[in-house]
Structure formats: C-alpha cells, structure tokens
Scaffold this active site. Structure first.
Site, PDB file in Angstrom:
ATOM      1  N   CYS B  49     -11.848 -19.386 -21.743  1.00 57.45           N
ATOM      2  CA  CYS B  49     -11.392 -18.538 -20.641  1.00 57.45           C
ATOM      3  C   CYS B  49     -10.504 -17.417 -21.189  1.00 57.45           C
ATOM      4  CB  CYS B  49     -10.621 -19.372 -19.635  1.00 57.45           C
ATOM      5  SG  CYS B  49     -10.199 -18.454 -18.125  1.00 57.45           S
ATOM      6  N   ASP B  51      -7.911 -16.520 -19.905  1.00 56.76           N
ATOM      7  CA  ASP B  51      -6.541 -16.916 -19.547  1.00 56.76           C
ATOM      8  C   ASP B  51      -5.590 -16.845 -20.746  1.00 56.76           C
ATOM      9  OD1 ASP B  51      -4.195 -18.658 -18.952  1.00 56.76           O
ATOM     10  OD2 ASP B  51      -5.285 -19.003 -17.090  1.00 56.76           O
ATOM     11  N   ARG B  53      -3.020 -18.343 -21.412  1.00 52.28           N
ATOM     12  CA  ARG B  53      -2.324 -19.557 -21.838  1.00 52.28           C
ATOM     13  C   ARG B  53      -3.106 -20.410 -22.836  1.00 52.28           C
ATOM     14  NH1 ARG B  53      -1.300 -21.378 -15.808  1.00 52.28           N
ATOM     15  NH2 ARG B  53      -3.380 -20.472 -15.723  1.00 52.28           N
ATOM     16  N   HIS B 105     -10.474 -25.243 -18.469  1.00 51.40           N
ATOM     17  CA  HIS B 105      -9.079 -25.696 -18.439  1.00 51.40           C
ATOM     18  C   HIS B 105      -8.595 -25.990 -17.018  1.00 51.40           C
ATOM     19  CE1 HIS B 105      -7.219 -21.792 -17.081  1.00 51.40           C
ATOM     20  NE2 HIS B 105      -8.361 -21.320 -17.528  1.00 51.40           N
ATOM     21  N   CYS B 108      -7.204 -23.265 -13.601  1.00 47.46           N
ATOM     22  CA  CYS B 108      -7.963 -22.048 -13.887  1.00 47.46           C
ATOM     23  C   CYS B 108      -8.026 -21.172 -12.638  1.00 47.46           C
ATOM     24  CB  CYS B 108      -9.369 -22.398 -14.365  1.00 47.46           C
ATOM     25  SG  CYS B 108     -10.391 -20.949 -14.715  1.00 47.46           S
TER      26      CYS B 108
END
Lengths: 227, 214
Positions: B49, B51, B53, B105, B108
């Site tokens: 992703c 993302d 993090r 994850h 999400c």
C-alpha cells in the site's frame, strides 16, 4: 544462487530468504517498541504525511530510508522509471488520494541515474508487455530530441534522459485537476523533481520551477475553472 | 514521529535526512554505494500500500537492494492495470525475482473507504471498485464481524487474496512458477503491532509457509 542447485536446495533457499523477512520484521518491531512504547499505537491512529513520493520500483532506493523519514511521514508510489502517465488510473488514484484526502504539502518525483527502465527505453528492442509503459520514456526522448541528440557521450546522454524524464513527470503531475485546484486554494502542494545518485548516495534537486511551470502548463491544461 | 521538523523547512528536513543516511552508510561500508551502483539483484517483489506507515524496507529491516517495490492505493492488482503489470514483468522476467509478496494492512484507508458508500471522486471510486465488489460478494461474512476494524481487516485480507489470484494469471508469473518455482505470498501488516503475518489461505497448497500457485 547459481541456478544449478537441486530442487530441494532451491526450496530450502527460498524458505530461508522468505523467513529472513519475518525474523527481521520482528527484530525491527521490538527495537521500535523499546525506543518508543507508544510508537505503533500512535501509528494506528492514522497517517498525516507531508510528502508524496513518486519513485522508481528499483530495490536500491527505499524512499524512507534514503531520506531518513520514519513510518507515517511519506506517502509512496513506486513504479517502473517513476512515470506519471496521463491515463494511468493507478498513479492518478495515488495523486488524488494524497492531494485531496491527505493534503500533502510536497510531491516529489525522484528518478535515479542508472535506471534500468530508462536504459531499456533507449534500447532498440521489443520488450513485450513493457513496450507501452516504456514508450512514455521514448516520448520524453522525442520531446527533447534536439538537446539529447547533441550529447555524444552515451553515459551523459543516459543521465540527461533520466533528468528530463523527471521533469516531464513533474509536468504531468501539475496537469491534474487535483493539484491545480488544491494549489489555487491553498498554495500547496509544491511539485519537486529530484534525482538519486548511487555514486555518492545523495539526492540532487533539479530545481523544478513549480509556479513558473504551472503558469506555462495552464495555458493549455487549465482545469481550475468551474471547479 | 512527525514533530521534529516543524521548526525547519520540510524539504530541508528530508535533504538533511538524506545526507545523514549517506554519511552513516558510507561510514559502515565505504564501498556501499559503489556496490549499489553496479546493479540490483533483489529476491523479492513487494506489492504494498502507498500508506506512509509501511515503508517496506524499514519494516522488514532490509537493506537497499533487497526488495523491488510497487506501492499503490490499497495494494490492489487489477488485471487491466498496465502500471502494476509492467512492474511484475520487469521484476519477474528481467530481474528474475523468486518471490512475489502482496502485503495488505490493518487500518487501511482504502479498505475502509471501500466498506462505505461515500463518493470519493471518480478517480478513486474507479480504482477502488474491485475492492467494493469484494464487499458485495462477501456481504454476509463481513456483516457477521463484530466491528468496522474487523471488517476492514477482513476486506484487506480478501483484497490481498484477490490480487494474488490476478498475479497468478500474469504470463511472466505463470512461466516463472512453472520453470523455476517462483512463489506468491499474501501478508498482512498489523500497524498497531508493527508485525507481519502470513495469510493462510484455505484450500491452497501450503508448504512450510510457502504457497505455490497450481
């Protein structure tokens, strides 16, 4: 691996290289917990990254590691040769989410010298499934043919194409409605073009003139009206 | 996290980070960059992703050069997406990676959005359409779960499995699976714990944590 192993050996090797990731991950999670017990709890509350990074898939350029950023600080898209193609829903969804929902302040397109994708696009060869994707780099060459044809040193020509490719992808980003409209309202995000060099491990700022280019681009691609 | 740079310009902050990285790396191994400049031979393609993090190389405690990466919204592989297909083609045919990982994850944003009916704008609606389709197909299973976090985690898993199904049909993956035993793996990263988990798929051939496509 040399390619001459017995099938059983290959399996064992694959299992080991697979398991290593999990062992490493456990070690990393423990270290982070020790440094800051609330680290993962804070992260699960959400993300508010300042940066969107559009970089190459190349394994040697993990964006967060080379910029010294922690998890949570940079939103990432990586593809072959860090391209931003106009009709690619994948990258457009990333730009859209980062700009409209996460409100990132900076968008960085980061290329790198020695890029395999750029090299492949300079090669007169049928690359099969990769042809349409790499054609975008050949288009960059065509746009800057006058300049590139003048460079006789192949290595220098290749380096320059890497840089020009970054410039063009920066331009493609500011052609989007999301970036133009968000900029008109907030004066961010700012688009930057960088190149990473393996020779010294440093990032080079190509000094992409965001405001100047935006003005230039909007002569044709203005999408701010009736927004 | 994310507070130390408030006093400085955010761009200076990461350029300074890069200089620190360069010095640290060179100190540990003066030849590090010279070696990297010679080329890459990653073993693993990671599809994850976008993302912020989940920086793959960091959370896997790996070194630059070890993981080839594609990251997009909600780690989704669509059969008609040339971007991801080109990454897979390059990684499998040209770099000859032996393992492909799809990592979803918890928490999400994309999975969460797909669970709701909010209009995300045409671009994101279109991109997340296949994930919303999963929600429709697994309606009863999802409704039986206790809360939205559990539903988001479930849809993240289903999404990983679907991406793997799409990857199994990629010509380069098919060929490499037959010829040299390339394997595909579904993972979920738990953001609240910092931990990777292997997704065990029911009905699939699973050997020592490795899953070989049929």
């Amino acid at each position: 691996m040399t390619g001459k192993e017995e099938p059983k050996e290959v399996r064992k090797y694959l299992q080991q290289s697979h398991d290593r990731i999990f062992e490493n991950n456990k070690k990393w999670a423990e270290e982070m917990q020790k440094k800051n017990p609330a680290f993962f709890k804070d992260l699960s509350a959400g993300q508010s990254p300042e940066y969107l990074w559009i970089g190459c898939s190349d394994s040697r350029i993990p964006a967060e590691a080379i910029t010294g950023l922690d998890p949570g600080e940079m939103f990432i898209h990586r593809n072959i040769a860090n391209l931003v193609c106009n009709v690619d829903l994948n990258v457009m969804a990333v730009v859209n989410y980062a700009v409209r929902h996460l409100k990132v302040k900076h968008i960085v397109v980061c290329g790198h010298y020695g890029c395999g994708g750029v090299k492949a696009a300079m090669t007169p060869k049928d690359m099969g499934l990769l042809n349409p994707w790499l054609r975008n780099i050949r288009d960059v060459y065509r746009l800057h043919q006058a300049e590139l044809d003048k460079i006789t040193d192949e290595a220098k020509k290749y380096d320059r194409l890497v840089e020009l490719n970054v410039y063009e992808q920066c331009r493609n980003i500011i052609k989007t409605a999301a970036v133009q409209q968000c900029w008109a309202e907030n004066e961010y995000p700012v688009v930057h073009g960088w190149v990473f060099g393996f020779a010294d491990g440093l990032l080079k700022d190509l000094k992409f003139d965001h405001e100047g280019q935006l003005k230039e681009i909007q002569k044709i691609y203005d999408l701010t009206k009736d927004a | 996290m994310g507070t130390s740079y408030i006093a400085t310009d955010p761009l200076d902050y990461i350029l300074a980070g890069n200089r620190a990285y360069q010095q640290r790396t060179t100190k540990r191994d003066p030849n590090a960059f010279a070696l990297l400049a010679q080329g890459q031979a990653p073993e693993i393609l990671w599809i994850g992703c976008a993302d912020s993090r989940i920086p793959e190389t960091t959370v896997c405690h790996c070194k630059p050069g070890e993981i080839f990466v594609h990251r997009n919204i909600a780690n989704t592989v669509h059969a008609d997406d040339l971007n991801a297909a080109s990454v897979v083609e390059y990684a499998v045919t040209h770099l000859r990676v032996n393992q492909v990982v799809v990592c979803g994850h918890t928490k999400c944003g994309g999975a969460n959005a797909a669970l709701g009916d909010a209009d995300l704008g045409q671009t994101l609606n279109m991109w997340l359409h296949p994930v919303r389709e999963l929600r429709r197909k697994h309606k009863f299973e999802l409704e039986g779960l206790p809360d939205d976090d559990a539903r988001a985690a479930k849809i993240a898993e289903l999404n990983v499995q679907q991406s793997i199904e799409v990857l199994k049909q990629h010509p380069a993956v098919k060929r490499a699976a037959n010829e040299r035993g390339l394997t595909l793996h579904g993972l979920i990263y738990d953001i609240g714990a910092g931990e990777l988990k292997i997704l065990s798929e029911s009905g699939s051939k699973k050997m020592n944590g490795l899953w070989t496509p049929p």
